[in-house]
Scaffold this motif. Structure first.
Motif, short mmCIF file in Angstrom:
data_model
loop_
_atom_site.label_atom_id
_atom_site.label_comp_id
_atom_site.label_asym_id
_atom_site.label_seq_id
_atom_site.Cartn_x
_atom_site.Cartn_y
_atom_site.Cartn_z
N SER A 109 0.86 -1.18 0.00
CA SER A 109 0.00 0.00 0.00
C SER A 109 0.90 1.23 0.00
CB SER A 109 -0.91 0.01 1.23
OG SER A 109 -1.76 -1.12 1.20
N TYR A 112 -0.88 8.24 -2.29
CA TYR A 112 -1.20 8.83 -3.58
C TYR A 112 -0.11 9.78 -4.08
CZ TYR A 112 -5.96 7.02 -3.46
OH TYR A 112 -7.05 6.19 -3.45
N TRP A 116 1.82 6.24 -9.79
CA TRP A 116 1.52 4.81 -9.90
C TRP A 116 2.41 4.11 -10.92
CZ3 TRP A 116 -0.19 2.55 -14.38
CH2 TRP A 116 -0.75 3.40 -15.36
N LYS A 143 -3.87 -3.02 -9.52
CA LYS A 143 -4.26 -2.08 -8.48
C LYS A 143 -5.50 -2.66 -7.81
CE LYS A 143 -2.48 0.93 -11.76
NZ LYS A 143 -2.18 -0.19 -12.63
N GLU A 145 -6.96 -1.72 -4.63
CA GLU A 145 -7.88 -0.89 -3.84
C GLU A 145 -7.43 0.56 -3.87
OE1 GLU A 145 -9.37 -0.40 0.78
OE2 GLU A 145 -8.15 -2.12 0.23
N LEU A 146 -8.41 1.44 -3.98
CA LEU A 146 -8.17 2.87 -3.85
C LEU A 146 -8.70 3.29 -2.49
CD1 LEU A 146 -9.30 4.03 -7.42
CD2 LEU A 146 -6.97 3.61 -6.61
N GLY A 147 -7.81 3.34 -1.52
CA GLY A 147 -8.20 3.69 -0.16
C GLY A 147 -8.28 5.20 0.01
N ASP A 148 -8.56 5.65 1.21
CA ASP A 148 -8.65 7.08 1.49
C ASP A 148 -7.29 7.77 1.34
OD1 ASP A 148 -11.35 6.92 1.98
OD2 ASP A 148 -11.10 6.65 4.15
N TYR A 150 -4.20 5.83 0.38
CA TYR A 150 -3.21 5.01 -0.30
C TYR A 150 -3.87 4.15 -1.37
CZ TYR A 150 -5.23 1.62 2.90
OH TYR A 150 -6.12 0.84 3.59
N VAL A 151 -3.02 3.63 -2.25
CA VAL A 151 -3.43 2.67 -3.28
C VAL A 151 -2.79 1.33 -2.92
CG1 VAL A 151 -3.36 2.08 -5.73
CG2 VAL A 151 -3.47 4.48 -5.03
N THR A 152 -3.54 0.24 -3.00
CA THR A 152 -2.99 -1.09 -2.75
C THR A 152 -2.68 -1.75 -4.08
OG1 THR A 152 -4.26 -1.29 -0.71
CG2 THR A 152 -3.40 -3.32 -1.64
N TYR A 153 -1.42 -2.12 -4.25
CA TYR A 153 -0.93 -2.76 -5.47
C TYR A 153 -0.61 -4.22 -5.18
CZ TYR A 153 0.04 2.09 -6.88
OH TYR A 153 -0.07 3.42 -7.18
#
Length: 183
Positions: A109, A112, A116, A143, A145-148, A150-153
């Motif tokens: 994670s 932003y 990316w 990718k 998840e687009l969290g509040d 962070y992005v989970t890769y």
């Protein structure tokens, strides 16, 4: 009729009770034996295959009439009744590894503030640096998840040796850390 007292009601009651105990006790023995034959003919796994059965992951050491023996990465022997295996899901990693289609993955994670495309390039480079992962098909990033914040890769790379999965996963994570520290 030749046993003294066999015509009494007490003897008849005890004999019925013992018969019920024997039939209930043997039902699990029969179930495990039949499940052992079912596993044999289904060819769910072979000796040496790296599998996950329920909560246990390891190498198949023996498939016996009533139980299957699994050796975990911690060198523990887990004995699993065959009837339990037939009732649960079995993941056979070795089957896909032999075809070069077993995918190892690791997730990270990242905030932003990091582009990316740069994250993808670093993850793919970490996979390429991991010896034992296949070069073709090429590793890829998803990718998840687009969290509040962070992005989970997920980095995904192919492997052809299921028994090396734990070591390769560890080396991949170490390479990810090194690659991110470098940049």
């Amino acid at each position: 009729p030749y046993i003294p007292g066999s015509s009494s009601d007490a003897f008849k009651g005890i004999s019925v009770f013992v018969g019920v105990l024997i039939s209930l006790g043997s039902s699990s023995i029969i179930a495990n034996t039949l499940a052992g034959y079912a596993l044999l003919y289904r060819r769910t796994f072979s000796l040496g295959d790296w599998v996950k059965i329920g909560a246990h992951t390891g190498s198949i050491r023996a498939t016996e009439q009533q139980v299957t023996r699994l050796c975990t990465i911690q060198n523990e022997e887990v004995v699993i009744p065959n009837s339990l295996i037939v009732q649960s899901e079995v993941v056979n990693y070795s089957r896909y590894a032999r075809a070069g289609r077993l995918i190892l993955n690791s997730t990270v994670s990242i905030g932003y503030d990091v582009p990316w495309r740069q994250v993808e390039a670093m993850l793919i480079e970490a996979a390429r640096l991991t010896e034992g992962l296949l070069e073709t098909p090429e590793p890829f990033v998803r990718k998840l998840e687009l969290g509040d914040f962070y992005v989970t890769y997920s980095i995904n790379a192919y492997c052809d040796n299921a028994a090396r999965m734990p070591a390769l996963s560890s080396e991949l994570r170490a390479n990810i850390i090194d690659e991110f520290n470098k940049h």
